[in-house]
Design an enzyme around this catalytic site. Structure first.
Site, PDB file in Angstrom:
ATOM      1  N   LYS A  37       0.855  -1.189   0.000  1.00 15.94           N
ATOM      2  CA  LYS A  37       0.000   0.000   0.000  1.00 15.94           C
ATOM      3  C   LYS A  37       0.889   1.236   0.000  1.00 15.94           C
ATOM      4  O   LYS A  37       1.782   1.374   0.823  1.00 15.94           O
ATOM      5  CB  LYS A  37      -0.896   0.018   1.230  1.00 15.94           C
ATOM      6  CG  LYS A  37      -1.808   1.242   1.296  1.00 15.94           C
ATOM      7  CD  LYS A  37      -2.777   1.143   2.456  1.00 15.94           C
ATOM      8  CE  LYS A  37      -2.238   1.679   3.735  1.00 15.94           C
ATOM      9  NZ  LYS A  37      -2.070   3.143   3.812  1.00 15.94           N
ATOM     10  N   ASP A  64      -3.487   4.347  -1.686  1.00 15.41           N
ATOM     11  CA  ASP A  64      -4.402   4.775  -0.617  1.00 15.41           C
ATOM     12  C   ASP A  64      -4.363   6.299  -0.469  1.00 15.41           C
ATOM     13  O   ASP A  64      -3.670   6.824   0.393  1.00 15.41           O
ATOM     14  CB  ASP A  64      -3.949   4.070   0.673  1.00 15.41           C
ATOM     15  CG  ASP A  64      -4.720   4.483   1.901  1.00 15.41           C
ATOM     16  OD1 ASP A  64      -5.873   4.943   1.766  1.00 15.41           O
ATOM     17  OD2 ASP A  64      -4.177   4.342   3.016  1.00 15.41           O
ATOM     18  N   LYS A  66      -7.351   8.165  -0.496  1.00 15.09           N
ATOM     19  CA  LYS A  66      -8.607   8.555   0.185  1.00 15.09           C
ATOM     20  C   LYS A  66      -9.187   9.856  -0.377  1.00 15.09           C
ATOM     21  O   LYS A  66      -9.323  10.856   0.335  1.00 15.09           O
ATOM     22  CB  LYS A  66      -8.384   8.706   1.681  1.00 15.09           C
ATOM     23  CG  LYS A  66      -7.884   7.454   2.386  1.00 15.09           C
ATOM     24  CD  LYS A  66      -7.857   7.668   3.887  1.00 15.09           C
ATOM     25  CE  LYS A  66      -7.332   6.466   4.642  1.00 15.09           C
ATOM     26  NZ  LYS A  66      -5.886   6.244   4.505  1.00 15.09           N
ATOM     27  N   ASP A  69     -13.704  15.025  -2.545  1.00 15.69           N
ATOM     28  CA  ASP A  69     -13.824  16.369  -3.123  1.00 15.69           C
ATOM     29  C   ASP A  69     -15.146  16.418  -3.888  1.00 15.69           C
ATOM     30  O   ASP A  69     -15.940  15.481  -3.801  1.00 15.69           O
ATOM     31  CB  ASP A  69     -12.621  16.638  -4.049  1.00 15.69           C
ATOM     32  CG  ASP A  69     -12.268  18.128  -4.135  1.00 15.69           C
ATOM     33  OD1 ASP A  69     -13.211  18.936  -4.267  1.00 15.69           O
ATOM     34  OD2 ASP A  69     -11.084  18.464  -4.090  1.00 15.69           O
ATOM     35  N   THR A 124     -10.023   3.792  11.235  1.00 18.59           N
ATOM     36  CA  THR A 124      -9.882   2.913  12.401  1.00 18.59           C
ATOM     37  C   THR A 124      -9.321   3.646  13.619  1.00 18.59           C
ATOM     38  O   THR A 124      -9.277   3.100  14.699  1.00 18.59           O
ATOM     39  CB  THR A 124      -8.991   1.703  12.064  1.00 18.59           C
ATOM     40  OG1 THR A 124      -7.891   2.160  11.278  1.00 18.59           O
ATOM     41  CG2 THR A 124      -9.749   0.678  11.272  1.00 18.59           C
ATOM     42  N   ARG A 216       2.886  -0.731  10.831  1.00 17.91           N
ATOM     43  CA  ARG A 216       3.934  -0.800  11.846  1.00 17.91           C
ATOM     44  C   ARG A 216       4.247  -2.183  12.418  1.00 17.91           C
ATOM     45  O   ARG A 216       5.431  -2.456  12.675  1.00 17.91           O
ATOM     46  CB  ARG A 216       3.642   0.224  12.956  1.00 17.91           C
ATOM     47  CG  ARG A 216       3.868   1.657  12.456  1.00 17.91           C
ATOM     48  CD  ARG A 216       3.159   2.685  13.301  1.00 17.91           C
ATOM     49  NE  ARG A 216       1.711   2.619  13.119  1.00 17.91           N
ATOM     50  CZ  ARG A 216       0.851   3.425  13.737  1.00 17.91           C
ATOM     51  NH1 ARG A 216       1.292   4.353  14.569  1.00 17.91           N
ATOM     52  NH2 ARG A 216      -0.442   3.313  13.507  1.00 17.91           N
TER      53      ARG A 216
HETATM   54  O1  C5P Z   1       0.869   1.096  11.060  1.00 18.60           O
HETATM   55  P1  C5P Z   1      -0.560   0.663  10.911  1.00 18.60           P
HETATM   56  O2  C5P Z   1      -0.715  -0.849  10.838  1.00 18.60           O
HETATM   57  O3  C5P Z   1      -1.469   1.290  11.936  1.00 18.60           O
HETATM   58  O4  C5P Z   1      -0.971   1.220   9.468  1.00 18.60           O
HETATM   59  C1  C5P Z   1      -2.286   1.197   9.001  1.00 18.60           C
HETATM   60  C2  C5P Z   1      -2.356   1.829   7.653  1.00 18.60           C
HETATM   61  O5  C5P Z   1      -3.701   1.797   7.188  1.00 18.60           O
HETATM   62  C3  C5P Z   1      -1.921   3.288   7.628  1.00 18.60           C
HETATM   63  O6  C5P Z   1      -1.279   3.487   6.370  1.00 18.60           O
HETATM   64  C4  C5P Z   1      -3.226   4.068   7.669  1.00 18.60           C
HETATM   65  O7  C5P Z   1      -3.152   5.283   6.972  1.00 18.60           O
HETATM   66  C5  C5P Z   1      -4.173   3.124   6.931  1.00 18.60           C
HETATM   67  N1  C5P Z   1      -5.599   3.238   7.261  1.00 18.60           N
HETATM   68  C6  C5P Z   1      -6.091   3.103   8.540  1.00 18.60           C
HETATM   69  N2  C5P Z   1      -7.446   3.210   8.771  1.00 18.60           N
HETATM   70  C7  C5P Z   1      -8.295   3.406   7.773  1.00 18.60           C
HETATM   71  C8  C5P Z   1      -7.802   3.552   6.458  1.00 18.60           C
HETATM   72  C9  C5P Z   1      -6.430   3.448   6.244  1.00 18.60           C
HETATM   73  O8  C5P Z   1      -5.318   2.876   9.454  1.00 18.60           O
HETATM   74  N3  C5P Z   1      -9.589   3.416   8.005  1.00 18.60           N
END
Ligand code: C5P
Length: 236
Positions: A37, A64, A66, A69, A124, A216
């Protein structure tokens, strides 16, 4: 990609600030070619070149960005992203059904093919309290996710991005073929960070996620390849 070619997959969130850092990370994967991603940080830093490069290296790409607009702007932006030949793109369901329909039009190529289009329901990192208080959306996060998912389906989208905990609700409302792509994944023994509505890869599979997006827990791991394999093993 046709629906029947799909299988559950782990997507690595490459939240890095430069191409160099990204290549250094991905070069550690000598035996597998993970689905990756590319988010705002990396795309804004490196532009479309990073997409072409990773595509050229054989990775499937979820771009990604998002989008959110007015419909006409989103339609035109999606037409540009479609030419980049990514596998998955997304927008915010909060942009309305009209915006989602326009996005789909922009994304669809002359031959009828297009990347998978997903709608972000509620991030999330958003708790019910913040959703009620800051966004002035009443009710539970589940109510909002269900409503946004139905809107996305009615607009013709392929699925949603939601918390793994909400995948069951989405599948119940929209059917099993409507994709649930879920960030907010943590190992049972790992750090949570800023995420709120989270679960483990294993539980995400049980609830109904089609793809998990993991950042992460893999990118910050001492051994990212081992962490990726652990995810694949627990999820796929
Ligand atoms: O590091 P982590 O596992 O928290 O990364 C989650 C990824 O998913 C990040 O790139 C974040 O921007 C993305 N994301 C998210 N929640 C959403 C949509 C995308 O955490 N609803």
């Amino acid at each position: 990609m046709a629906r029947e070619d799909m299988k559950r997959e782990v997507i690595i969130a490459c939240d890095f600030s430069s191409a160099e850092e990204t290549y250094r990370f991905l070069d550690r994967f000598t035996e597998e070619k993970p689905f990756v991603k590319i988010g705002m940080e990396l795309f804004y830093a490196e532009g479309p070149a990073i997409v072409r490069e990773l595509k050229g290296r054989g990775h499937k790409i979820f771009l990604d960005l998002k989008l959110h607009d007015i419909p006409n702007t989103v339609k035109k932006a999606m037409a540009v992203l479609s030419r980049l030949d990514v596998d998955m793109v997304n927008l915010h369901a909060a942009g309305t059904k009209e915006m989602m329909v326009a996005a789909l039009e922009g994304l669809t190529r002359a031959d009828g093919s297009r990347p998978i289009l997903l709608a972000v329901t509620q991030l999330t990192s958003t708790s019910q309290e913040r959703m009620n208080r800051d966004l002035l959306i009443p009710g539970t996060v589940a109510d909002c996710v269900r409503h946004y998912a139905k809107n996305a389906q009615e607009a013709g989208l392929d699925g949603v991005v939601c918390s793994p905990l909400e995948a069951g609700i989405v599948k119940e409302a929209c059917g099993k073929d409507f994709f649930c792509v879920t960030p907010g994944i943590r190992f049972a023994d790992g750090a949570v960070g800023d995420q709120v509505r989270i679960t483990t890869p294993e539980k995400a599979k049980e609830i109904g996620s089609d793809y998990i997006v993991v950042g992460r827990p893999i990118t910050a791991a001492e051994d990212p390849v081992a962490a990726y394999r652990r995810c694949v093993c627990e999820f796929e």
